[in-house]
Design a protein around this motif. Structure first.
Motif, PDB file in Angstrom:
ATOM      1  N   ALA A 181       0.821  -1.198   0.000  1.00  0.00           N
ATOM      2  CA  ALA A 181       0.000   0.000   0.000  1.00  0.00           C
ATOM      3  C   ALA A 181       0.857   1.251   0.000  1.00  0.00           C
ATOM      4  N   ILE A 182       2.000   1.209   0.618  1.00  0.00           N
ATOM      5  CA  ILE A 182       2.900   2.350   0.653  1.00  0.00           C
ATOM      6  C   ILE A 182       3.532   2.577  -0.711  1.00  0.00           C
ATOM      7  N   LEU A 183       3.787   1.540  -1.453  1.00  0.00           N
ATOM      8  CA  LEU A 183       4.463   1.626  -2.729  1.00  0.00           C
ATOM      9  C   LEU A 183       3.515   1.845  -3.903  1.00  0.00           C
ATOM     10  N   PHE A 184       2.218   1.731  -3.687  1.00  0.00           N
ATOM     11  CA  PHE A 184       1.238   1.820  -4.753  1.00  0.00           C
ATOM     12  C   PHE A 184       1.108   3.257  -5.231  1.00  0.00           C
ATOM     13  N   SER A 185       1.140   3.443  -6.547  1.00  0.00           N
ATOM     14  CA  SER A 185       0.899   4.773  -7.113  1.00  0.00           C
ATOM     15  C   SER A 185      -0.271   4.683  -8.077  1.00  0.00           C
ATOM     16  N   CYS A 186      -1.089   5.690  -8.068  1.00  0.00           N
ATOM     17  CA  CYS A 186      -2.287   5.695  -8.898  1.00  0.00           C
ATOM     18  C   CYS A 186      -2.094   6.676 -10.039  1.00  0.00           C
ATOM     19  N   PRO A 187      -2.408   6.262 -11.286  1.00  0.00           N
ATOM     20  CA  PRO A 187      -2.290   7.197 -12.405  1.00  0.00           C
ATOM     21  C   PRO A 187      -3.308   8.321 -12.274  1.00  0.00           C
ATOM     22  N   ALA A 188      -3.129   9.355 -13.050  1.00  0.00           N
ATOM     23  CA  ALA A 188      -4.065  10.479 -13.050  1.00  0.00           C
ATOM     24  C   ALA A 188      -5.468   9.988 -13.376  1.00  0.00           C
ATOM     25  N   GLN A 189      -6.451  10.643 -12.809  1.00  0.00           N
ATOM     26  CA  GLN A 189      -7.851  10.289 -13.046  1.00  0.00           C
ATOM     27  C   GLN A 189      -8.163  10.456 -14.535  1.00  0.00           C
ATOM     28  N   PRO A 190      -8.683   9.439 -15.205  1.00  0.00           N
ATOM     29  CA  PRO A 190      -9.038   9.578 -16.621  1.00  0.00           C
ATOM     30  C   PRO A 190     -10.089  10.671 -16.805  1.00  0.00           C
ATOM     31  N   ASP A 191      -9.940  11.437 -17.853  1.00  0.00           N
ATOM     32  CA  ASP A 191     -10.850  12.546 -18.116  1.00  0.00           C
ATOM     33  C   ASP A 191     -10.708  12.945 -19.579  1.00  0.00           C
ATOM     34  N   PHE A 192     -11.452  13.957 -19.997  1.00  0.00           N
ATOM     35  CA  PHE A 192     -11.319  14.474 -21.354  1.00  0.00           C
ATOM     36  C   PHE A 192     -11.826  15.911 -21.390  1.00  0.00           C
ATOM     37  N   THR A 193     -11.393  16.636 -22.408  1.00  0.00           N
ATOM     38  CA  THR A 193     -11.949  17.943 -22.710  1.00  0.00           C
ATOM     39  C   THR A 193     -12.526  17.870 -24.119  1.00  0.00           C
ATOM     40  N   VAL A 194     -13.452  18.764 -24.420  1.00  0.00           N
ATOM     41  CA  VAL A 194     -14.122  18.765 -25.715  1.00  0.00           C
ATOM     42  C   VAL A 194     -13.921  20.116 -26.390  1.00  0.00           C
TER      43      VAL A 194
END
Length: 105
Positions: A16-29
């Protein structure tokens, strides 16, 4: 330290200490034209371009929100493997409307 201490320490989930989460998926239009007038009995092609953020790869549905009477458009679905499409806005004989790109809140 005794073996009993190390046995309990080993149960701590270090992952849990080593886990990294990518940026939240999103989009612009982006739309072109960003504003226009749909003339009675005519159609208007609106180019829609997605800028995908954070590995966002889902399909996106594009539609009109609260169109004026007589103004319609079929839902445009931009597939997860694509980044653009064309929304066809139609006006029947009774409808004329000005279309504008919504602003961010």
């Amino acid at each position: 330290m005794n073996a009993h201490f190390w046995k309990h320490l080993a149960l701590v989930p270090l992952a849990a200490i080593l886990f990294s989460c990518p940026a939240q998926p999103d989009f612009t239009v982006l739309v072109n034209p960003s504003s226009s007038v749909v003339v009675q009995g005519k159609t208007l092609e609106v180019a829609v371009k997605l800028e995908r953020i954070g590995n966002f790869a889902e399909a996106v549905n594009v539609s009109l929100t609260n169109p004026a009477p007589g103004i319609t458009a079929d839902v445009l679905t931009i597939a997860g493997s694509s980044s653009s499409g064309v929304l066809i806005v139609k006006s029947d004989a009774s409808g004329t409307a000005k279309l504008t790109e919504p602003t961010s809140e």
